[in-house]
Design a protein around this motif. Structure first.
Motif, PDB file in Angstrom:
ATOM      1  N   LEU A  30       1.124  -1.171   0.038  1.00 15.03           N
ATOM      2  CA  LEU A  30       0.079  -0.421  -0.164  1.00 15.03           C
ATOM      3  C   LEU A  30       0.805   0.867  -0.390  1.00 15.03           C
ATOM      4  N   ARG A  31       1.939   0.932   0.947  1.00 19.60           N
ATOM      5  CA  ARG A  31       2.666   2.208   1.242  1.00 19.60           C
ATOM      6  C   ARG A  31       3.479   2.647  -0.907  1.00 19.60           C
ATOM      7  N   VAL A  32       4.113   1.579  -1.386  1.00 15.75           N
ATOM      8  CA  VAL A  32       4.745   1.432  -2.943  1.00 15.75           C
ATOM      9  C   VAL A  32       3.293   2.172  -3.802  1.00 15.75           C
TER      10      VAL A  32
ATOM     11  N   GLU B  15       6.792  11.221   2.104  1.00 14.32           N
ATOM     12  CA  GLU B  15       7.013  10.057   1.798  1.00 14.32           C
ATOM     13  C   GLU B  15       7.893   9.023   0.526  1.00 14.32           C
ATOM     14  N   SER B  16       8.722  10.569   0.159  1.00 13.84           N
ATOM     15  CA  SER B  16      10.153   9.391  -0.241  1.00 13.84           C
ATOM     16  C   SER B  16      11.407  10.081   1.000  1.00 13.84           C
ATOM     17  N   ALA B  17      11.067  10.811   1.734  1.00 17.79           N
ATOM     18  CA  ALA B  17      12.051  11.634   3.210  1.00 17.79           C
ATOM     19  C   ALA B  17      12.152  10.033   3.792  1.00 17.79           C
TER      20      ALA B  17
ATOM     21  N   GLY C  29      13.531  -0.131   4.299  1.00 20.85           N
ATOM     22  CA  GLY C  29      12.345  -1.452   4.780  1.00 20.85           C
ATOM     23  C   GLY C  29      11.474  -0.902   5.031  1.00 20.85           C
ATOM     24  N   LEU C  30      10.682  -0.440   4.656  1.00 19.99           N
ATOM     25  CA  LEU C  30       9.251   0.018   5.259  1.00 19.99           C
ATOM     26  C   LEU C  30       8.671  -0.530   3.636  1.00 19.99           C
ATOM     27  N   ILE C  31       9.539  -1.083   2.652  1.00 23.06           N
ATOM     28  CA  ILE C  31       8.337  -1.183   1.382  1.00 23.06           C
ATOM     29  C   ILE C  31       9.871  -2.628   0.674  1.00 23.06           C
ATOM     30  N   ALA C  32      10.634  -3.072   1.604  1.00 21.27           N
ATOM     31  CA  ALA C  32      11.418  -4.307   0.730  1.00 21.27           C
ATOM     32  C   ALA C  32      10.440  -4.915   1.052  1.00 21.27           C
TER      33      ALA C  32
ATOM     34  N   ALA D  63       6.292  -6.157  -8.315  1.00 17.32           N
ATOM     35  CA  ALA D  63       6.215  -5.327  -9.225  1.00 17.32           C
ATOM     36  C   ALA D  63       5.648  -4.591  -9.134  1.00 17.32           C
ATOM     37  N   ASP D  64       5.509  -3.831  -7.728  1.00 15.09           N
ATOM     38  CA  ASP D  64       5.130  -2.900  -7.350  1.00 15.09           C
ATOM     39  C   ASP D  64       5.570  -1.932  -6.897  1.00 15.09           C
ATOM     40  N   ARG D  65       7.004  -2.444  -6.906  1.00 12.72           N
ATOM     41  CA  ARG D  65       8.743  -1.979  -6.665  1.00 12.72           C
ATOM     42  C   ARG D  65       8.702  -1.375  -8.518  1.00 12.72           C
TER      43      ARG D  65
END
Length: 146
Positions: free
Chosen positions: A10-12, A58-60, A67-70, A75-77
Protein backbone atom coordinates in the motif's frame (compact mmCIF):
# COMPACT_ATOMS: atom_id res chain seq x y z
CA UNK A 1 -0.35 -11.82 2.29
CA UNK A 2 0.93 -10.81 5.72
CA UNK A 3 0.26 -7.44 7.28
CA UNK A 4 3.83 -6.27 6.62
CA UNK A 5 3.65 -7.19 2.94
CA UNK A 6 0.21 -5.60 2.58
CA UNK A 7 1.29 -2.40 4.37
CA UNK A 8 4.45 -2.17 2.26
CA UNK A 9 2.47 -2.74 -0.92
CA UNK A 10 0.00 0.00 0.00
CA UNK A 11 2.85 2.39 0.80
CA UNK A 12 4.56 1.66 -2.53
CA UNK A 13 1.29 2.05 -4.45
CA UNK A 14 0.60 5.37 -2.69
CA UNK A 15 4.09 6.68 -3.45
CA UNK A 16 3.78 5.50 -7.07
CA UNK A 17 0.45 7.34 -7.41
CA UNK A 18 1.95 10.53 -5.91
CA UNK A 19 4.94 10.30 -8.25
CA UNK A 20 2.73 9.86 -11.31
CA UNK A 21 0.43 12.70 -10.24
CA UNK A 22 3.37 15.03 -9.73
CA UNK A 23 4.87 14.01 -13.07
CA UNK A 24 1.57 14.77 -14.78
CA UNK A 25 1.28 18.18 -13.07
CA UNK A 26 4.81 19.17 -14.11
CA UNK A 27 4.10 18.06 -17.69
CA UNK A 28 0.99 20.28 -17.80
CA UNK A 29 2.97 23.20 -16.39
CA UNK A 30 5.64 22.80 -19.06
CA UNK A 31 3.01 22.67 -21.79
CA UNK A 32 1.43 25.87 -20.46
CA UNK A 33 4.78 27.67 -20.29
CA UNK A 34 5.73 26.58 -23.80
CA UNK A 35 2.34 27.71 -25.10
CA UNK A 36 2.80 31.10 -23.38
CA UNK A 37 -0.23 30.52 -21.15
CA UNK A 38 1.24 31.54 -17.80
CA UNK A 39 -2.25 32.33 -16.52
CA UNK A 40 -3.01 28.59 -16.65
CA UNK A 41 -0.28 27.93 -14.08
CA UNK A 42 -1.80 30.08 -11.35
CA UNK A 43 -4.89 27.96 -10.84
CA UNK A 44 -2.98 24.74 -10.07
CA UNK A 45 -0.04 26.04 -8.03
CA UNK A 46 -1.53 25.21 -4.62
CA UNK A 47 -2.42 21.67 -5.66
CA UNK A 48 1.02 21.08 -7.18
CA UNK A 49 2.67 22.32 -3.99
CA UNK A 50 0.49 20.03 -1.88
CA UNK A 51 1.35 16.99 -4.01
CA UNK A 52 5.04 17.94 -3.98
CA UNK A 53 5.03 18.23 -0.18
CA UNK A 54 3.33 14.85 0.19
CA UNK A 55 5.83 13.32 -2.22
CA UNK A 56 8.75 14.88 -0.38
CA UNK A 57 7.56 13.57 3.00
CA UNK A 58 6.75 10.08 1.76
CA UNK A 59 9.99 9.68 -0.19
CA UNK A 60 12.03 11.00 2.76
CA UNK A 61 10.46 8.36 5.02
CA UNK A 62 11.28 5.59 2.55
CA UNK A 63 14.81 6.90 2.05
CA UNK A 64 15.37 7.00 5.81
CA UNK A 65 13.94 3.51 6.26
CA UNK A 66 14.01 1.39 3.07
CA UNK A 67 12.64 -1.52 5.10
CA UNK A 68 9.22 0.13 4.90
CA UNK A 69 8.83 -0.97 1.29
CA UNK A 70 11.19 -3.97 1.14
CA UNK A 71 8.42 -6.57 1.73
CA UNK A 72 6.28 -5.14 -1.11
CA UNK A 73 5.79 -7.32 -4.19
CA UNK A 74 8.41 -6.92 -6.92
CA UNK A 75 5.80 -5.70 -9.43
CA UNK A 76 4.80 -2.82 -7.14
CA UNK A 77 8.41 -1.83 -6.51
CA UNK A 78 9.17 -1.99 -10.26
CA UNK A 79 6.19 0.30 -10.95
CA UNK A 80 7.58 2.76 -8.39
CA UNK A 81 11.02 2.66 -10.00
CA UNK A 82 9.52 3.26 -13.46
CA UNK A 83 7.38 6.15 -12.17
CA UNK A 84 10.41 7.67 -10.42
CA UNK A 85 12.54 7.47 -13.57
CA UNK A 86 9.80 9.19 -15.59
CA UNK A 87 9.46 11.83 -12.86
CA UNK A 88 13.19 12.55 -12.84
CA UNK A 89 13.21 12.99 -16.63
CA UNK A 90 10.26 15.40 -16.52
CA UNK A 91 11.78 17.23 -13.55
CA UNK A 92 15.02 17.87 -15.46
CA UNK A 93 13.09 19.11 -18.48
CA UNK A 94 10.88 21.27 -16.23
CA UNK A 95 13.95 22.87 -14.65
CA UNK A 96 15.28 23.85 -18.09
CA UNK A 97 11.90 25.29 -19.10
CA UNK A 98 11.55 27.30 -15.88
CA UNK A 99 15.13 28.63 -16.18
CA UNK A 100 14.46 29.77 -19.74
CA UNK A 101 11.28 31.56 -18.65
CA UNK A 102 13.14 33.20 -15.76
CA UNK A 103 15.87 34.49 -18.06
CA UNK A 104 13.33 35.94 -20.48
CA UNK A 105 11.40 37.61 -17.64
CA UNK A 106 14.51 39.10 -16.07
CA UNK A 107 15.68 40.36 -19.46
CA UNK A 108 12.35 42.10 -19.99
CA UNK A 109 12.49 43.69 -16.53
CA UNK A 110 16.05 44.94 -17.12
CA UNK A 111 15.14 46.37 -20.52
CA UNK A 112 12.06 48.16 -19.18
CA UNK A 113 14.01 49.51 -16.20
CA UNK A 114 16.77 50.80 -18.49
CA UNK A 115 14.21 52.51 -20.73
CA UNK A 116 12.50 54.15 -17.75
CA UNK A 117 15.77 55.26 -16.21
CA UNK A 118 16.97 56.63 -19.58
CA UNK A 119 13.77 58.57 -20.09
CA UNK A 120 13.92 60.09 -16.63
CA UNK A 121 17.57 61.13 -16.94
CA UNK A 122 16.89 63.35 -19.96
CA UNK A 123 16.63 67.07 -19.45
CA UNK A 124 18.68 67.29 -16.28
CA UNK A 125 21.22 70.11 -16.49
CA UNK A 126 22.05 73.49 -14.94
CA UNK A 127 19.56 76.29 -14.41
CA UNK A 128 20.06 80.07 -14.87
CA UNK A 129 21.33 80.38 -11.30
CA UNK A 130 24.13 77.87 -11.89
CA UNK A 131 22.39 75.27 -9.71
CA UNK A 132 21.76 71.75 -11.03
CA UNK A 133 18.15 71.39 -12.14
CA UNK A 134 16.10 68.91 -10.18
CA UNK A 135 15.36 65.75 -12.15
CA UNK A 136 12.42 63.47 -11.68
CA UNK A 137 12.51 62.56 -8.00
CA UNK A 138 10.85 59.19 -8.42
CA UNK A 139 13.21 56.26 -8.07
CA UNK A 140 13.40 53.14 -10.18
CA UNK A 141 13.93 49.98 -8.17
CA UNK A 142 15.13 46.88 -9.92
CA UNK A 143 15.32 43.57 -8.14
CA UNK A 144 17.67 41.42 -10.21
CA UNK A 145 16.03 38.14 -9.24
CA UNK A 146 12.70 36.81 -10.38
Amino acid sequence: MTADVETAALRVQHLTRLTRDLTERLSHEMEAMRAHRAQDLAQGVAETQEIANLYRRESAQVKANPGLIAPAPEADRRALIDATEAFEAILAEHAVTVEAARQVSEGLVRTIAAEVAGARAQGVGYGASGQAAQGDGRAVALNRTA
